[in-house]
Design a protein around this motif. Sequence first.
Motif, PDB file in Angstrom:
ATOM      1  N   ILE A   1       0.844  -1.196   0.000  1.00 27.94           N
ATOM      2  CA  ILE A   1       0.000   0.000   0.000  1.00 27.94           C
ATOM      3  C   ILE A   1       0.878   1.244   0.000  1.00 27.94           C
ATOM      4  O   ILE A   1       0.640   2.197  -0.760  1.00 27.94           O
ATOM      5  N   ARG A   2       1.919   1.234   0.816  1.00 29.95           N
ATOM      6  CA  ARG A   2       2.834   2.386   0.860  1.00 29.95           C
ATOM      7  C   ARG A   2       3.538   2.571  -0.486  1.00 29.95           C
ATOM      8  O   ARG A   2       3.705   3.700  -0.961  1.00 29.95           O
TER       9      ARG A   2
ATOM     10  N   ASP B   1      -6.743  10.360 -10.569  1.00 29.79           N
ATOM     11  CA  ASP B   1      -7.130   9.438  -9.501  1.00 29.79           C
ATOM     12  C   ASP B   1      -6.253   8.199  -9.600  1.00 29.79           C
ATOM     13  O   ASP B   1      -5.292   8.171 -10.373  1.00 29.79           O
ATOM     14  N   LYS B   2      -6.570   7.174  -8.833  1.00 32.59           N
ATOM     15  CA  LYS B   2      -5.726   5.970  -8.823  1.00 32.59           C
ATOM     16  C   LYS B   2      -5.640   5.330 -10.200  1.00 32.59           C
ATOM     17  O   LYS B   2      -4.570   4.869 -10.617  1.00 32.59           O
ATOM     18  N   LYS B   3      -6.772   5.300 -10.899  1.00 30.09           N
ATOM     19  CA  LYS B   3      -6.786   4.611 -12.191  1.00 30.09           C
ATOM     20  C   LYS B   3      -5.999   5.357 -13.257  1.00 30.09           C
ATOM     21  O   LYS B   3      -5.413   4.745 -14.154  1.00 30.09           O
ATOM     22  N   SER B   4      -5.984   6.690 -13.170  1.00 26.27           N
ATOM     23  CA  SER B   4      -5.269   7.455 -14.191  1.00 26.27           C
ATOM     24  C   SER B   4      -3.764   7.482 -13.933  1.00 26.27           C
ATOM     25  O   SER B   4      -2.983   7.706 -14.848  1.00 26.27           O
ATOM     26  N   LEU B   5      -3.369   7.246 -12.691  1.00 24.81           N
ATOM     27  CA  LEU B   5      -1.953   7.372 -12.336  1.00 24.81           C
ATOM     28  C   LEU B   5      -1.237   6.045 -12.116  1.00 24.81           C
ATOM     29  O   LEU B   5      -0.013   6.017 -12.059  1.00 24.81           O
TER      30      LEU B   5
ATOM     31  N   VAL C   1      -4.729   3.575   0.388  1.00 24.12           N
ATOM     32  CA  VAL C   1      -3.883   4.233  -0.615  1.00 24.12           C
ATOM     33  C   VAL C   1      -4.207   5.724  -0.665  1.00 24.12           C
ATOM     34  O   VAL C   1      -3.305   6.575  -0.672  1.00 24.12           O
ATOM     35  N   ASP C   2      -5.490   6.056  -0.685  1.00 26.88           N
ATOM     36  CA  ASP C   2      -5.898   7.461  -0.710  1.00 26.88           C
ATOM     37  C   ASP C   2      -5.438   8.195   0.553  1.00 26.88           C
ATOM     38  O   ASP C   2      -5.042   9.365   0.498  1.00 26.88           O
ATOM     39  N   TYR C   3      -5.488   7.513   1.684  1.00 29.22           N
ATOM     40  CA  TYR C   3      -5.034   8.123   2.941  1.00 29.22           C
ATOM     41  C   TYR C   3      -3.544   8.450   2.835  1.00 29.22           C
ATOM     42  O   TYR C   3      -3.104   9.544   3.231  1.00 29.22           O
TER      43      TYR C   3
END
Length: 519
Positions: free
Chosen positions: A258-259, A404-408, A427-429
């Motif tokens: 996650i990190r 967002d996560k999907k674009s990056l 992940v967002d945190y």
Amino acid sequence: MATAKLFLYDHLSHSHKAAFAGAFVILLPFFVPNLFGPLDGAWPSMFSEWNAPKPMHEALLEGALQRQISDDQQIGLWSPLANQGWKPCSESPKLPSKPEKSQGYIQVFLDGGLNQQKMGICDAVAVAKILNATLVIPHFEVNLVWQDSSSFAEIFDVDHFINALQDDITIVKELPSDYSWSTREYYATGIRDTRIKTAPVHATADWYIENVLPVLQSYGIAAIAPFSHRLTFDNLPPVIQHLRCKVNFEALAFVPHIRELGETIVHRLRHNPSINEVAGNGYMLQEAKKPRNQRTGKFVVLHLRFDKDMAAHSACDFGGGKAEKLALAKYRQVIWQGRVSKSQFSDEELRNQGRCPLTPEEIGLLLAALGFNNKTQLYLASHKVYGGKARIAALSNLFPLMEDKKSLASADERSKVEGKASLLAAVDYYVSMHSDIFISASPGNMHNALVGHRAYLNLKTIRPNMALLGQLFQNKSMDWLGFQRAVLDGHKNRQGLIRLRKETQSVYTYPAPDCMCRA
């Protein structure tokens, strides 16, 4: 063959035709489900409440799209917070040493999402310390809304957790064989003497000593469920408060993958050429003078928090018409079985009280009024947005550099967290904790956790003035300049100013003075 079928249909009686048509309508959703539900959670369907509502604030949107923001405004907006005279304590208060003999094992069963579970873990450590007990790694219930079965060990680094607290309490990964019967399933099948079901909300330390310690002494184990919010924030010894802080800010670390994914996303946000090479971005003035390979961009994390669960729970009107109202009412009934019904307050009253979550359109207008220009890099930290891409169209028009996560991150990079709400939230945190500025579209557990964590580290966090915004958005005669002035005036002291915790408030949201020392 087709001609024969057509001939037979033409000769059916009128009543048979009506019956055939009715059956066709009933069965259509089973054969063509995408007509009645969102396509892949993103696009509106023909008969769905996800059909995109018109913008609710067209005049303000027009003004925001034409906004002009000076370089001085940009530099001030992006400047780090000044020292506020508080810092994390360099030395912990002297905690009583661990007893040589434990009173027994404490189990807790935690529900809710990631941040509610985090608070529960901190409280569990504190209760174990109060009782001189051994804590078993907490069990996470499957979340009713997100349907996530992720365990403690799938989210948090267990070894780091145990080692960070080894001088404070004893923690075990699982019960010894003598107590292997004490499982979640065991407590679900009947009344058990070792289960504590009566812990009141915000129970005192004395309550645990009087009601749980005897169970530990009699059976060697006590399972507390429900446990969320079952320890008071007031009248606890400072050492217990500080231990909660230590768990929250030091002992709870995410698992390596996650990190790593979070760091990958942060790096790509910082070194995104689409933002770092754009001219006219005030906060990039100094960066533009550096060699291209040394430029570092800044970014805002926006916790959008506009999922269907949130929209339904609020009982507010979001401009989707009758179809949306019916869909949200049905959702409330299915998920909460009548425990949450339509509010007794009107939509106007709810907005005046600041109880309606900001829509993507409204949070975009707030950001624009605060001074963020259309070259601001925005990272969306959120679960699925209710209404999908159509709902965030106005926001993306205001801030086209939105990621967002999907674009990056690629599908392969996301494979270990995809489909798991708690891991995605983790992940967002992580990304939120590494952003220059964090803002949430409405209060909630994620907002509260990050407000506290970022205050602990003196990082800039914008707290929307929900009541003010609710009133401004209902004033249909207000022009853009008037809206902008009102927003700026109403948010002068809401951009990271440390607020001391008041009675009953959470130590996880307001870490000073319990978790912090005067600089």
